[in-house]
Write a protein that holds these residues in place. Structure first.
Motif, PDB file in Angstrom:
ATOM      1  N   TYR A 251       0.830  -1.209   0.000  1.00 19.68           N
ATOM      2  CA  TYR A 251       0.000   0.000   0.000  1.00 19.68           C
ATOM      3  C   TYR A 251       0.866   1.261   0.000  1.00 19.68           C
ATOM      4  CZ  TYR A 251      -3.271   3.600   1.458  1.00 19.68           C
ATOM      5  OH  TYR A 251      -4.008   4.749   1.519  1.00 19.68           O
ATOM      6  N   THR A 252       1.923   1.253   0.810  1.00 16.54           N
ATOM      7  CA  THR A 252       2.832   2.413   0.834  1.00 16.54           C
ATOM      8  C   THR A 252       3.474   2.597  -0.538  1.00 16.54           C
ATOM      9  OG1 THR A 252       3.361   1.689   3.074  1.00 16.54           O
ATOM     10  CG2 THR A 252       4.635   3.523   2.191  1.00 16.54           C
ATOM     11  N   ARG A 253       3.874   1.479  -1.147  1.00 22.67           N
ATOM     12  CA  ARG A 253       4.462   1.584  -2.495  1.00 22.67           C
ATOM     13  C   ARG A 253       3.476   2.220  -3.452  1.00 22.67           C
ATOM     14  NH1 ARG A 253       6.086  -4.383  -2.454  1.00 22.67           N
ATOM     15  NH2 ARG A 253       7.542  -4.359  -0.707  1.00 22.67           N
ATOM     16  N   GLY A 254       2.226   1.831  -3.338  1.00 23.72           N
ATOM     17  CA  GLY A 254       1.185   2.399  -4.190  1.00 23.72           C
ATOM     18  C   GLY A 254       1.006   3.886  -3.942  1.00 23.72           C
ATOM     19  N   LEU A 255       0.995   4.278  -2.678  1.00 19.81           N
ATOM     20  CA  LEU A 255       0.840   5.707  -2.343  1.00 19.81           C
ATOM     21  C   LEU A 255       1.977   6.517  -2.930  1.00 19.81           C
ATOM     22  CD1 LEU A 255      -0.101   6.082   1.453  1.00 19.81           C
ATOM     23  CD2 LEU A 255      -1.544   6.543  -0.527  1.00 19.81           C
ATOM     24  N   LEU A 256       3.200   5.984  -2.810  1.00 21.65           N
ATOM     25  CA  LEU A 256       4.362   6.723  -3.309  1.00 21.65           C
ATOM     26  C   LEU A 256       4.353   6.773  -4.838  1.00 21.65           C
ATOM     27  CD1 LEU A 256       7.074   5.411  -0.831  1.00 21.65           C
ATOM     28  CD2 LEU A 256       6.131   7.719  -0.938  1.00 21.65           C
ATOM     29  N   ALA A 257       3.931   5.679  -5.459  1.00 23.25           N
ATOM     30  CA  ALA A 257       3.897   5.653  -6.926  1.00 23.25           C
ATOM     31  C   ALA A 257       2.830   6.604  -7.458  1.00 23.25           C
ATOM     32  CB  ALA A 257       3.629   4.235  -7.415  1.00 23.25           C
ATOM     33  N   ALA A 258       1.856   6.929  -6.619  1.00 20.66           N
ATOM     34  CA  ALA A 258       0.760   7.791  -7.070  1.00 20.66           C
ATOM     35  C   ALA A 258       1.090   9.277  -6.931  1.00 20.66           C
ATOM     36  CB  ALA A 258      -0.505   7.456  -6.284  1.00 20.66           C
ATOM     37  N   ILE A 259       2.290   9.608  -6.405  1.00 20.75           N
ATOM     38  CA  ILE A 259       2.661  11.029  -6.302  1.00 20.75           C
ATOM     39  C   ILE A 259       3.030  11.536  -7.693  1.00 20.75           C
ATOM     40  CG2 ILE A 259       4.315  12.677  -5.319  1.00 20.75           C
ATOM     41  CD1 ILE A 259       4.694  10.767  -2.999  1.00 20.75           C
ATOM     42  N   PRO A 260       2.411  12.612  -8.160  1.00 20.63           N
ATOM     43  CA  PRO A 260       2.765  13.119  -9.485  1.00 20.63           C
ATOM     44  C   PRO A 260       4.192  13.663  -9.486  1.00 20.63           C
ATOM     45  CG  PRO A 260       0.916  14.351  -8.511  1.00 20.63           C
ATOM     46  CD  PRO A 260       1.424  13.422  -7.472  1.00 20.63           C
ATOM     47  N   SER A 261       4.944  13.392 -10.536  1.00 27.12           N
ATOM     48  CA  SER A 261       6.271  14.003 -10.627  1.00 27.12           C
ATOM     49  C   SER A 261       6.443  14.552 -12.035  1.00 27.12           C
ATOM     50  CB  SER A 261       7.363  12.982 -10.306  1.00 27.12           C
ATOM     51  OG  SER A 261       7.571  12.156 -11.428  1.00 27.12           O
ATOM     52  N   ILE A 262       7.343  15.544 -12.155  1.00 28.80           N
ATOM     53  CA  ILE A 262       7.505  16.190 -13.457  1.00 28.80           C
ATOM     54  C   ILE A 262       8.008  15.197 -14.492  1.00 28.80           C
ATOM     55  CG2 ILE A 262       8.780  18.002 -14.692  1.00 28.80           C
ATOM     56  CD1 ILE A 262       8.055  19.767 -12.532  1.00 28.80           C
ATOM     57  N   GLU A 263       8.985  14.319 -14.088  1.00 29.19           N
ATOM     58  CA  GLU A 263       9.547  13.354 -15.048  1.00 29.19           C
ATOM     59  C   GLU A 263       8.476  12.386 -15.539  1.00 29.19           C
ATOM     60  OE1 GLU A 263      11.710  12.892 -11.624  1.00 29.19           O
ATOM     61  OE2 GLU A 263      11.495  14.958 -12.268  1.00 29.19           O
ATOM     62  N   ALA A 264       7.559  12.067 -14.635  1.00 25.90           N
ATOM     63  CA  ALA A 264       6.570  11.037 -14.990  1.00 25.90           C
ATOM     64  C   ALA A 264       5.354  11.627 -15.698  1.00 25.90           C
ATOM     65  CB  ALA A 264       6.134  10.298 -13.731  1.00 25.90           C
ATOM     66  N   GLN A 265       5.437  12.948 -15.983  1.00 27.44           N
ATOM     67  CA  GLN A 265       4.228  13.615 -16.460  1.00 27.44           C
ATOM     68  C   GLN A 265       3.683  13.043 -17.767  1.00 27.44           C
ATOM     69  OE1 GLN A 265       4.440  17.878 -16.982  1.00 27.44           O
ATOM     70  NE2 GLN A 265       3.451  18.119 -15.010  1.00 27.44           N
ATOM     71  N   HIS A 281     -17.277  -5.796  10.969  1.00 34.46           N
ATOM     72  CA  HIS A 281     -16.565  -6.280  12.130  1.00 34.46           C
ATOM     73  C   HIS A 281     -16.957  -7.726  12.429  1.00 34.46           C
ATOM     74  CE1 HIS A 281     -14.626  -6.039  15.912  1.00 34.46           C
ATOM     75  NE2 HIS A 281     -15.711  -6.447  16.519  1.00 34.46           N
ATOM     76  N   PRO A 282     -16.070  -8.635  12.823  1.00 36.87           N
ATOM     77  CA  PRO A 282     -14.616  -8.476  12.912  1.00 36.87           C
ATOM     78  C   PRO A 282     -13.944  -8.760  11.565  1.00 36.87           C
ATOM     79  CG  PRO A 282     -15.272 -10.607  13.797  1.00 36.87           C
ATOM     80  CD  PRO A 282     -16.539  -9.930  13.357  1.00 36.87           C
ATOM     81  N   VAL A 283     -12.759  -8.191  11.383  1.00 38.94           N
ATOM     82  CA  VAL A 283     -12.034  -8.332  10.120  1.00 38.94           C
ATOM     83  C   VAL A 283     -11.169  -9.597  10.186  1.00 38.94           C
ATOM     84  CG1 VAL A 283     -10.344  -7.238   8.603  1.00 38.94           C
ATOM     85  CG2 VAL A 283     -12.052  -5.843   9.771  1.00 38.94           C
ATOM     86  N   THR A 284     -11.277 -10.441   9.174  1.00 36.92           N
ATOM     87  CA  THR A 284     -10.543 -11.711   9.235  1.00 36.92           C
ATOM     88  C   THR A 284      -9.639 -11.901   8.016  1.00 36.92           C
ATOM     89  OG1 THR A 284     -12.458 -12.716   8.216  1.00 36.92           O
ATOM     90  CG2 THR A 284     -12.261 -12.963  10.607  1.00 36.92           C
ATOM     91  N   CYS A 285      -9.195 -10.792   7.404  1.00 36.02           N
ATOM     92  CA  CYS A 285      -8.275 -10.918   6.267  1.00 36.02           C
ATOM     93  C   CYS A 285      -7.333  -9.729   6.315  1.00 36.02           C
ATOM     94  CB  CYS A 285      -9.071 -10.877   4.960  1.00 36.02           C
ATOM     95  SG  CYS A 285      -9.986  -9.345   4.765  1.00 36.02           S
ATOM     96  N   CYS A 286      -6.320  -9.743   5.454  1.00 35.01           N
ATOM     97  CA  CYS A 286      -5.511  -8.540   5.297  1.00 35.01           C
ATOM     98  C   CYS A 286      -6.428  -7.489   4.683  1.00 35.01           C
ATOM     99  CB  CYS A 286      -4.325  -8.792   4.384  1.00 35.01           C
ATOM    100  SG  CYS A 286      -3.531  -7.237   3.917  1.00 35.01           S
ATOM    101  N   ARG A 287      -6.472  -6.309   5.278  1.00 33.60           N
ATOM    102  CA  ARG A 287      -7.429  -5.297   4.817  1.00 33.60           C
ATOM    103  C   ARG A 287      -7.115  -4.789   3.414  1.00 33.60           C
ATOM    104  NH1 ARG A 287      -9.601  -3.055  10.378  1.00 33.60           N
ATOM    105  NH2 ARG A 287      -8.804  -4.809  11.562  1.00 33.60           N
ATOM    106  N   PHE A 288      -5.862  -4.997   2.983  1.00 37.51           N
ATOM    107  CA  PHE A 288      -5.457  -4.500   1.660  1.00 37.51           C
ATOM    108  C   PHE A 288      -5.584  -5.592   0.591  1.00 37.51           C
ATOM    109  CE2 PHE A 288      -2.050  -2.808  -1.288  1.00 37.51           C
ATOM    110  CZ  PHE A 288      -2.794  -1.702  -1.682  1.00 37.51           C
ATOM    111  N   ALA A 289      -6.010  -6.797   1.000  1.00 39.18           N
ATOM    112  CA  ALA A 289      -5.976  -7.963   0.099  1.00 39.18           C
ATOM    113  C   ALA A 289      -6.603  -7.695  -1.271  1.00 39.18           C
ATOM    114  CB  ALA A 289      -6.649  -9.150   0.771  1.00 39.18           C
ATOM    115  N   ASP A 290      -7.784  -7.091  -1.298  1.00 38.04           N
ATOM    116  CA  ASP A 290      -8.500  -6.912  -2.565  1.00 38.04           C
ATOM    117  C   ASP A 290      -7.758  -6.020  -3.550  1.00 38.04           C
ATOM    118  OD1 ASP A 290     -10.526  -8.539  -1.949  1.00 38.04           O
ATOM    119  OD2 ASP A 290     -11.944  -6.960  -1.346  1.00 38.04           O
ATOM    120  N   ARG A 291      -6.901  -5.168  -3.052  1.00 35.10           N
ATOM    121  CA  ARG A 291      -6.225  -4.220  -3.943  1.00 35.10           C
ATOM    122  C   ARG A 291      -4.748  -4.553  -4.124  1.00 35.10           C
ATOM    123  NH1 ARG A 291      -7.665   1.585  -1.621  1.00 35.10           N
ATOM    124  NH2 ARG A 291      -7.305   2.299  -3.756  1.00 35.10           N
ATOM    125  N   CYS A 292      -4.317  -5.676  -3.527  1.00 38.23           N
ATOM    126  CA  CYS A 292      -2.880  -5.923  -3.449  1.00 38.23           C
ATOM    127  C   CYS A 292      -2.392  -6.776  -4.611  1.00 38.23           C
ATOM    128  CB  CYS A 292      -2.557  -6.624  -2.134  1.00 38.23           C
ATOM    129  SG  CYS A 292      -0.791  -6.885  -1.920  1.00 38.23           S
TER     130      CYS A 292
END
Ligand SMILES: Nc1ncnc2c1ncn2[C@@H]1O[C@H](COP(=O)(O)OP(=O)(O)O)[C@@H](O)[C@H]1O
Ligand SMILES: [Mg+2]
Length: 329
Positions: A251-265, A281-292
């Motif tokens: 998820y962190t990798r995704g957040l960082l990749a989503a930052i706009p940069s001039i080179e990547a424009q 509730h209760p959660v019984t999986c990795c919460r990021f599973a569906d998007r990972c």
């Protein structure tokens, strides 16, 4: 560094009809004097609920702290009465919110709103409080502060309104400042000025700051440590250099990749596929599973704990464990 705030396994749930929303579902962190701790994550991940739980500013008719503790100044804030919390807020803990205009009272002058906290918490008389208000306006960089004292909030620009709120937040020399998206409503150039001001203040006063933002740029500029939240839990904890250099959680990798940069424009901007799911509730999986992109079978059946790495980081991902066991080339 002297720790001033310990949040241990905090759980804050909302009750909406017959639905339970586990908005904060086991969050832990420590904040020290002089430290800026960032909480970052997409809208809806529970950042503001953490802030509201620490300060006790939530509606008890549909919000409940279901577990954990918030240790500050020798007490567990989750167990204090509204009266005690009122005494602590504004004096020892103060808050800066996203929208300065709605945080200020439109019918009172700037001087009224700053002196109010000084009269209430510091036992000053009106003249002393007005003098101190002038000092505070000067300190937060408001031009012609004497003339501004008798202005009403709508007479000031957004940036100046936020400076007034910062002045109010600092009026009683708090030990802890909680800033929830303090620059999100401001123009980019003003954002930079306000961040610089907050950074100066942090070094000048020896306070701890909890800085909530969805903006990785703000994290890079301001924070000593950062928690990445997703779906009510911390999925990664690191210092910003580690985080930007080598993010561990997908998820962190995704957040960082989503930052706009001039080179990547020229390329299409990366987005994390899918949307934040609603967890029941209760959660019984990795919460990021569906998007990972790395989701494996057991990610759907068991929630990973926050694994502690040797270098003081934390990551809530089963892959961290398997990568450690079978180091990749
Ligand atoms: N009053 C409420 N009733 C039900 N759900 C709520 C309420 N307030 C917030 N939520 C839910 O709690 C989650 C966390 O919200 P919030 O802490 O405001 O997130 P953030 O500040 O990260 O955007 C979201 O899913 C949001 O929809
Ligand atoms: Mg929020």
């Amino acid at each position: 560094m002297q720790a001033i705030l310990h949040v241990n396994n905090l759980k804050t749930y909302y009750y909406a009809g017959n639905r339970v929303v586990p908005a904060v579902d086991g969050v832990s962190f420590t904040l020290s004097r002089g430290e800026v701790l960032g909480i970052v994550g997409e809208s809806g991940c529970g950042k503001s609920t953490v802030a509201r739980s620490v300060t006790g500013l939530f509606d008890r008719s549909y919000t409940r702290i279901e577990g954990g503790e918030v240790l500050f100044d020798g007490m567990d804030l989750t167990r204090q009465s509204a009266k005690t919390l009122n005494r602590i807020r504004g004096k020892k803990i103060s808050m800066i919110f996203q929208n300065p205009l709605t945080s200020l009272n439109p019918v009172y002058t700037v001087a009224d709103q700053i002196t109010e906290v000084l009269l209430l918490h510091e036992g000053m008389n009106r003249r002393q409080a007005r003098e101190r208000a002038l000092e505070l306006l000067t300190m937060v960089g408001i031009p012609e502060p004497k003339a501004r004292l008798d202005d009403f909030p709508h007479q000031l620009s957004g940036g100046m309104q936020q400076r007034v709120l910062i002045a109010i937040a600092l009026a009683c020399n708090p030990q802890l400042v909680i800033a929830d998206e303090p620059t999100t409503a401001l123009d980019v150039t003003i954002q930079a000025q306000i961040l610089r001001l907050m950074d100066n203040i942090r070094t000048q006063f020896d306070m701890g700051m909890l800085l909530i933002t969805h903006n990785m740029g703000v994290v890079a500029e301001m924070c000593d440590r950062v928690l990445v939240m997703y779906g009510g839990v911390v999925v990664e904890e690191a210092d910003p250099l580690q985080l930007f250099d080598a993010p561990l959680h997908p998820y962190t990798r995704g957040l960082l990749a989503a930052i706009p940069s001039i080179e990547a424009q020229k390329e299409t901007l990366y987005t994390i596929p899918g949307t934040v799911p609603r967890f029941s509730h209760p959660v019984t999986c990795c919460r990021f599973a569906d998007r990972c992109p790395h989701c494996a079978g057991h990610c759907r059946t068991q929630e990973p704990p926050l694994f502690r790495t040797g270098d003081g980081r934390g990551v809530r991902c089963w892959n961290y464990l398997s990568e450690k066991e079978e180091p990749s080339q």
